[in-house]
Design an enzyme around this catalytic site. Structure first.
Site, short mmCIF file in Angstrom:
data_model
loop_
_atom_site.label_atom_id
_atom_site.label_comp_id
_atom_site.label_asym_id
_atom_site.label_seq_id
_atom_site.Cartn_x
_atom_site.Cartn_y
_atom_site.Cartn_z
N ASP B 29 -81.25 -39.69 -11.04
CA ASP B 29 -80.18 -38.33 -11.53
C ASP B 29 -80.18 -38.55 -13.16
O ASP B 29 -79.86 -39.50 -13.69
CB ASP B 29 -79.01 -38.82 -10.88
CG ASP B 29 -77.90 -37.52 -11.07
OD1 ASP B 29 -78.40 -36.56 -11.71
OD2 ASP B 29 -76.66 -37.55 -10.52
N GLU B 124 -82.17 -33.90 -10.35
CA GLU B 124 -82.09 -35.02 -9.49
C GLU B 124 -83.25 -34.81 -8.43
O GLU B 124 -83.37 -33.74 -8.01
CB GLU B 124 -80.57 -35.07 -9.08
CG GLU B 124 -80.11 -34.36 -8.14
CD GLU B 124 -78.78 -34.38 -7.86
OE1 GLU B 124 -78.40 -35.51 -7.08
OE2 GLU B 124 -77.74 -33.58 -7.74
#
Lengths: 375, 379
Positions: B29, B124
């Site tokens: 992420d 992500e």
């Protein structure tokens, strides 16, 4: 109010009214038709959806008590439809009810007061002109199939009407859904000079076309401003259709009408239509594309469907430019071909990705532009 | 070099690792992605509170830099509110083309380590590194290498979570943000989840957390103490997910070729709404949030669905399909408003409103599939 009307006349008026009234309404009064009987023996019947309003005056058999009331349009229409042919219908109000009597039938219907009935405020309609009913019908038929149904492009949801100066002054009607364009041109009627550009909503166009079906050789009077349009149909009774206009800007469509398409294809519109219709039988909902293979004096129509196989048909044609292939939506082609009356139709083509111009001939008042499909 | 067995528990090649043995999943992420890209490209923004998103009217924050977060600025927050919380906040208009470019760079790094990459959005992705292509030997080491390469090639930091399923990997990547790494090893999942507040569970919003608090559920352990019947009674179809999540169980595979079918979002209101203006204002907010999500996930869809849940929990949906993908935010908003207006007047006050864009087409897949028959546009 108490009045008696011929069933046939009542039925005809109500069929006009109920068609304007929307089937589903959140505002109860909009489901109703306004009936107004006056001392001079006339009954006025009116319906609205707030954007479009129809008003019709008919002679009653008798008016015993002048007055006005509103009742459900669809209900009264259904009743009138089922009453015996040739009967006389009496309409009488008392105690928030309207009693409908004909022969041995009697109905008591709920009502709403006439004062709640909304009317479209026409305001000033400075432009006035007249078009023969037949011409107006043709104008609608030639263009309305191309009206967009996509609500997000609301300014395409109608027929665009505007005047222009060409070799001579003209009035033009145009409709497009972004894939095809239909245009109808007629000499500018007296009184139309200087009129604002207007977009007549699809529903008004549809209702007008139905009313024109009953109009004979009369002239239809059109009064308009930039916000409203009114069509007055004479006849024995007198029908007035008033509509709000679409508040939007119609795109500059003239720029998509090709002028330099150099490949001319001429063929019989009927056999072309039938050929397209036949090969499109196997096209599935998603791929309604028909491929046209153009060769010397011959067009090969073909459809390939991943599920249903293939279809092909040869149509004789007049063609001498270079061979190439182009695809079109079969339904779009059929819509246009259905509007060609003569023995030949001209297709002016450029290449498989460019707009194609379709018309009967260079004198025809109607002109169509169709965008191909990539196939 | 011979391929190493991913884990001693996997005994033979014919067992499906996703269903049977232990997997190695990484969730990567990017830290405050859009805001970080802006700070990288515009040195004068570095060290300052930055929000990406429209600053006027009903704009929402798409991303907030770490300097802005101590003030309480969060993504999906109305920009007006963010500006109030942090008066020095600098708003940058989003440059999605730029973010897409950087996203491509990052995805290329992922693909060096495994083809099993499931992007969740531009910033992500889940990676299944059970098969160790380069013989690196440990998923934690792979996660570390990925973070290093991202930093070297993009000058941006990423956080990573490593675990044996997607649910835990995502929780882990969030644990030591920013620029952090966290590993949840086999056997540790249930314990890790037990200590978490329920609001950290994906899918549990503020109203959901409130409802759980009323039931005496505040942590994963509280949730794990309840049986499935209790959860079903109170949370309906959401119960099965909660039951598994509370135990750190998640069998969903990493789907590399996942074609997203819809993107949406919804909001439960603190007070039920009934007036037209209040509903329209709420709709505007949801449009902003969902459109931002659509842009971030590169969705192109034709169908807009409005969902309304009434105070008696009755649910209605109204949908409209265009003949082509929704082109822009204005069009999305217009269709949404038409759906709401057509549904008025409503029989009861509304407690939840949601919007979804579906019938998604991916630009990329459209290019790769055989040429489709396309109606060309005239106007």
């Amino acid at each position: 109010m108490k009045a008696t009307i011929e069933r046939a006349i009542l039925l005809r008026c109500l069929s006009h009214a109920q068609s304007v009234v929307e089937r589903r309404n959140t505002i109860p009064i909009l489901s109703n038709v306004l009936l107004e009987a006056s001392g001079d023996g006339m009954v006025k019947i009116m319906a609205t959806d707030l954007d479009l309003q129809v008003m019709e005056s008919v002679a009653a058999v008798s008016v015993e008590t002048p007055g006005a009331i509103t009742v459900s349009a669809h209900l009264l229409f259904d009743i009138a439809r089922k009453l015996p042919d040739g009967s006389q219908v009496s309409l009488e109000t008392a105690d928030n009810r309207m009693t409908v009597r004909a022969g041995r039938s009697r109905f008591s219907l709920p009502t709403l007061p006439r004062d709640d009935f909304p009317m479209i405020v026409e305001g000033d309609l400075p432009t006035s002109f007249a078009i023969p009913a037949q011409t107006l019908s043709e104008l609608i038929d030639r263009t309305r199939f191309a009206i967009s149904t996509e609500e997000t492009r609301y300014y395409l949801n109608g027929i665009f009407l505007h005047v222009a100066e060409e070799d001579s002054p003209v009035l033009k009607a145009a409709a497009t859904d972004g894939h095809r364009l239909a245009r109808f041109t007629l000499p500018r009627p007296d009184g139309a000079e200087g009129m604002p550009d207007v977009i007549i909503p699809r529903k008004a166009v549809g209702e007008l076309r139905k009313l024109l079906e009953e109009a004979q050789d009369e002239n239809i009077r059109i009064d308009l401003s930039s916000g409203k349009i009114r069509f007055s149909l004479g006849g024995e009774s007198g029908i007035v259709l008033t509509s709000k206009l679409i508040d939007g800007t119609f795109p500059d469509y003239s720029r998509v009408i090709p002028t330099g398409n150099d490949k001319l294809l001429k063929l019989d519109p009927k056999s072309f239509y039938q050929g397209v219709d036949r090969v499109a039988t196997i096209a599935t909902e998603k791929t309604r594309a028909v491929k046209m293979g153009l060769e010397n004096d011959k067009v090969t129509l073909s459809v390939t469907s991943p599920d249903n196989g293939t279809a092909a048909e040869e149509v004789p044609a007049d063609y001498s430019a270079e061979s190439f292939e182009i695809g079109f939506n079969a339904n779009y082609l059929k819509d246009i071909l259905a509007q060609i009356d003569g023995d030949t139709v001209e297709l002016h083509l450029a290449d498989p990705a460019a707009p194609t111009l379709i018309r009967q001939d260079d004198k025809s008042p109607a002109l169509y532009v169709l965008m191909p499909m990539r196939v | 070099m011979a391929q190493q067995a991913p884990h001693p528990h996997v005994e033979s090649g014919d067992t499906e690792p996703e269903a049977q043995g232990l997997r190695k999943i990484i969730h990567v992420d990017m830290d405050a992605f859009f805001a970080s890209v802006e700070q990288r490209d515009n040195p004068h923004l570095r060290g300052k509170p930055v929000a990406v998103g429209g600053s006027s009217g009903r704009g929402v924050v798409a991303a907030a830099s770490y300097e802005a977060r101590p003030f309480g600025v969060r993504s999906a927050m109305p920009s007006v509110k963010a500006a109030r919380l942090c008066p020095d906040l600098i708003f940058c208009p989003p440059r999605f083309d730029r973010y897409r470019e950087v996203s491509e760079q990052i995805r290329a790094i992922f693909h060096h380590y495994t083809p099993q990459v499931e992007p969740l959005s531009l910033d992500e992705a889940y990676l299944d590194v059970t098969d160790d292509l380069h013989g690196i030997g440990s998923a934690t080491r792979i996660a570390q290498l990925i973070r290093e390469r991202i930093l070297k090639e993009t000058q941006l930091t990423a956080s990573a979570g490593v675990s044996y399923n997607k649910f835990l990997a995502k929780l882990a990547s969030d644990q030591n943000k920013p620029d952090g790494l966290c590993v949840i090893r086999p056997g540790e999942g249930a314990r890790f989840v037990a200590g978490l507040p329920v609001s950290r569970f994906h899918g549990v919003g503020p109203r959901g957390a409130e409802k759980m608090a009323v039931l005496g559920i505040e942590t994963g352990a509280d949730l794990a103490a309840r049986d499935i019947a209790f959860l079903r009674e109170h949370f309906g179809s959401f119960a099965d997910y909660l039951y598994r999540a509370a135990r750190g169980i998640d069998l969903r595979p990493v789907r590399a070729n996942r074609v997203r079918k819809s993107i949406g979002g919804e909001r439960t209101f603190a007070d039920d709404l009934s007036s037209g203006p209040a509903l329209r204002a709420a709709l505007d907010d949801i449009v902003e949030i969902v459109w931002e999500r659509i842009t971030r996930k590169e969705g192109h869809g034709r169908t807009v669905t409005l969902k309304l849940k009434f105070s008696d929990f009755r649910l209605i949906t109204r949908a409209r399909s265009l003949s082509r993908p929704v082109e822009n935010r204005e069009e999305f908003a217009r269709v949404a408003l038409t759906l709401l207006t057509d549904a008025l007047p409503l029989p009861l006050p509304v407690r939840l409103m949601g919007l979804t864009l579906s019938g998604l087409e991916r630009e990329q897949s459209a290019e790769k599939s055989p040429p489709e028959k396309v109606q060309l546009r005239l106007l």
